[in-house]
Write a protein that holds these residues in place. Structure first.
Motif, PDB file in Angstrom:
ATOM      1  N   ASN A   1     -27.329  27.214 -87.241  1.00 57.33           N
ATOM      2  CA  ASN A   1     -26.255  27.989 -87.884  1.00 57.33           C
ATOM      3  C   ASN A   1     -26.371  27.899 -89.400  1.00 57.33           C
ATOM      4  O   ASN A   1     -26.286  28.906 -90.104  1.00 57.33           O
ATOM      5  N   TYR A   2     -26.596  26.675 -89.878  1.00 58.85           N
ATOM      6  CA  TYR A   2     -26.714  26.483 -91.326  1.00 58.85           C
ATOM      7  C   TYR A   2     -27.923  27.261 -91.863  1.00 58.85           C
ATOM      8  O   TYR A   2     -27.828  27.968 -92.867  1.00 58.85           O
TER       9      TYR A   2
ATOM     10  N   SER B   1     -33.385  21.892 -91.250  1.00 60.37           N
ATOM     11  CA  SER B   1     -32.991  23.214 -90.758  1.00 60.37           C
ATOM     12  C   SER B   1     -34.215  24.098 -90.564  1.00 60.37           C
ATOM     13  O   SER B   1     -34.267  24.914 -89.643  1.00 60.37           O
TER      14      SER B   1
ATOM     15  N   LEU C   1     -35.370  26.309 -97.313  1.00 66.39           N
ATOM     16  CA  LEU C   1     -34.402  25.581 -96.474  1.00 66.39           C
ATOM     17  C   LEU C   1     -34.759  24.093 -96.445  1.00 66.39           C
ATOM     18  O   LEU C   1     -35.924  23.735 -96.578  1.00 66.39           O
TER      19      LEU C   1
ATOM     20  N   GLU D   1     -27.354  31.057 -91.890  1.00 69.52           N
ATOM     21  CA  GLU D   1     -26.386  31.456 -92.907  1.00 69.52           C
ATOM     22  C   GLU D   1     -27.026  31.412 -94.298  1.00 69.52           C
ATOM     23  O   GLU D   1     -26.901  32.340 -95.099  1.00 69.52           O
ATOM     24  N   ARG D   2     -27.745  30.320 -94.517  1.00 72.06           N
ATOM     25  CA  ARG D   2     -28.408  30.139 -95.831  1.00 72.06           C
ATOM     26  C   ARG D   2     -29.464  31.219 -96.040  1.00 72.06           C
ATOM     27  O   ARG D   2     -29.589  31.788 -97.124  1.00 72.06           O
TER      28      ARG D   2
ATOM     29  N   THR E   1     -26.827  19.222 -82.504  1.00 70.33           N
ATOM     30  CA  THR E   1     -27.411  19.201 -83.852  1.00 70.33           C
ATOM     31  C   THR E   1     -28.334  20.402 -84.045  1.00 70.33           C
ATOM     32  O   THR E   1     -28.395  20.988 -85.125  1.00 70.33           O
TER      33      THR E   1
ATOM     34  N   ARG F   1     -19.222  29.768 -85.152  1.00 69.76           N
ATOM     35  CA  ARG F   1     -20.186  28.726 -84.787  1.00 69.76           C
ATOM     36  C   ARG F   1     -20.814  28.940 -83.418  1.00 69.76           C
ATOM     37  O   ARG F   1     -21.823  28.309 -83.095  1.00 69.76           O
TER      38      ARG F   1
ATOM     39  N   SER G   1     -26.057  23.293 -84.868  1.00 69.64           N
ATOM     40  CA  SER G   1     -25.467  23.279 -86.214  1.00 69.64           C
ATOM     41  C   SER G   1     -26.523  23.514 -87.283  1.00 69.64           C
ATOM     42  O   SER G   1     -26.285  24.226 -88.261  1.00 69.64           O
ATOM     43  N   ARG G   2     -27.725  22.952 -87.094  1.00 69.04           N
ATOM     44  CA  ARG G   2     -28.787  23.171 -88.085  1.00 69.04           C
ATOM     45  C   ARG G   2     -29.234  24.633 -88.099  1.00 69.04           C
ATOM     46  O   ARG G   2     -29.559  25.194 -89.132  1.00 69.04           O
TER      47      ARG G   2
END
Lengths: 191, 208
Positions: free
Chosen positions: A169-170, A136, A132, A173-174, A163, B9, A166-167
């Motif tokens: 979540n990313y 993240s 990652l 997911e990754r 932030t 989200r 969102s980080r």
């Protein structure tokens, strides 16, 4: 009990800020294990994690006068540790050369194929975390492994809580994609 | 056909118990009727379990050994304590020095106004001559107006001469005031940046 611990820690910090090395050594003993663990999640190598942790404690000592008790000392240390680890990994091509088979997997559990399978899975999870982006990765490590709240992560990394979300979540997911691909048996994770 | 808006989200924050109550209710209501989001949430839970249970735990050295290693490296480095203390003292003295300079400049110009430049300068010898240098009398405004092709009448010329005399009189004072104000604003800006967020301001370059 908690206030006693906090009080003694703040005393140690005050003394260390005045140059008392013994007080600082006590602070090191108090926090070193969690700092090593966080850095290890970041780099995946025990020796490197220990070395970077020492470096982080040296930096913390040098900048101790800038610490203000308004924020948690542990979070402050984590931030230095994560930043030191990021710099270290950036300066060395270590991560790119690392291979899952060569990953440092301590022999802590006894047993036959189950152990082998568990080791492989653990190595795959570690590898996925380390692939990652640092931004993240740091958020994911603090949330999933250190169980920090979003606010604590935001304070530690000096970023807004939006932030953090969102980080995270990313990263999740990754990580899900990577683990599905690498293990090939993530149907239960994928549901 | 009615399309469901997915709450992807928010699912992570919902799982972490980080949503405010109203948002949590919205997600729960949505989850009751959305199979896709239910599956995603279950998948996230499994992933969290996998990360938490299947990661490798590093061997941690003994506290004494680790602390002694840090102390050894710390002792081999130059002690920054005194330097840092001196820098801190200078830093916190700076606004007082700036304020002192402002008071000095104000007092000087005030006394100059009362006693006349000659009287004040004679009182202190030439010690403050640098502060109130003699500005050569210029006709910058008149020259400018002529260059622009205007031909002012006698009243216009008198007004311009008055403006030129006034600008000569306050020029020094303005320069000093602006310089001191800029110095103070600079100090204030650095102070604000340093205190913007408590953490470790000197580690901004290490931000991830």
């Amino acid at each position: 009990m908690t206030s006693m611990v906090l009080e003694s820690e703040s005393d140690l910090i005050t003394r260390a800020q005045q140059g008392d090395r013994d007080a600082y050594a006590a602070l090191v003993r108090c926090h070193y294990a969690s700092v090593i663990r966080v850095i290890y999640r970041f780099c995946g190598d025990e020796h490197l994690a220990e070395d970077v942790a020492q470096e982080a404690f040296l930096k913390a000592w040098q900048h101790l006068s800038t610490y203000r008790p308004r924020s948690s000392f542990k979070n402050w240390l984590y931030r230095i540790a994560i930043n030191t680890a990021t710099d270290k990994l950036r300066s060395e091509t270590w991560l790119a050369e690392q291979d899952v088979d060569e990953m440092d997997v301590p022999d802590s559990q006894p047993s036959p194929e189950a152990l082998m399978e568990s080791k492989e899975r653990a190595a795959a999870v570690n590898k996925a975390i380390m692939s990652l982006p640092p931004a993240s990765r740091s958020v994911l490590v603090l949330r999933e492994l250190e169980l920090f709240s979003y606010q604590e992560i935001a304070d530690t990394l000096d970023i807004p809580t939006g932030t953090v979300m969102s980080r995270l979540n990313y990263g999740r997911e990754r990580l899900r994609e990577l683990l599905i691909n690498e293990l090939g048996k993530m149907e239960d994770v994928h549901a | 056909m009615f399309m469901l808006e997915h709450y992807d989200r928010w699912l992570g924050a919902y799982l972490d118990g980080e949503l405010p109550e109203y948002r949590k209710k919205m997600v729960e209501t949505h989850l009751e009727k959305c199979l896709e989001c239910q599956a995603k949430l279950a998948s996230m839970k499994k992933l969290s379990e996998l990360i938490q249970n299947e990661t490798i735990q590093p061997d941690i050295p003994s506290p004494e050994y680790f602390a002694s290693q840090v102390m050894k490296r710390l002792l081999s480095r130059k002690e920054p304590g005194l330097e840092r203390f001196a820098l801190e003292v200078v830093w916190w003295l700076a606004p007082f020095v700036i304020f002192g300079a402002w008071v000095f400049v104000q007092a000087t110009f005030l006394l100059t106004g009362w006693l006349g430049t000659d009287g004040w300068l004679k009182l202190l010898g030439d010690a403050v001559g640098w502060l109130v240098p003699t500005i050569p009398s210029t006709t910058w405004l008149t020259s400018l107006v002529f260059r622009l092709g205007f031909m002012p009448d006698t009243t216009g010329l008198m007004i311009m001469q008055q403006i030129e005399a006034f600008s000569r009189a306050i020029f020094n004072q303005m320069v000093w005031q602006i310089s001191i104000a800029l110095l103070y604003c600079g100090w204030l800006a650095i102070w604000l940046v340093r205190n913007r967020k408590q953490t470790i301001s000197t580690y901004d370059s290490y931000r991830v």
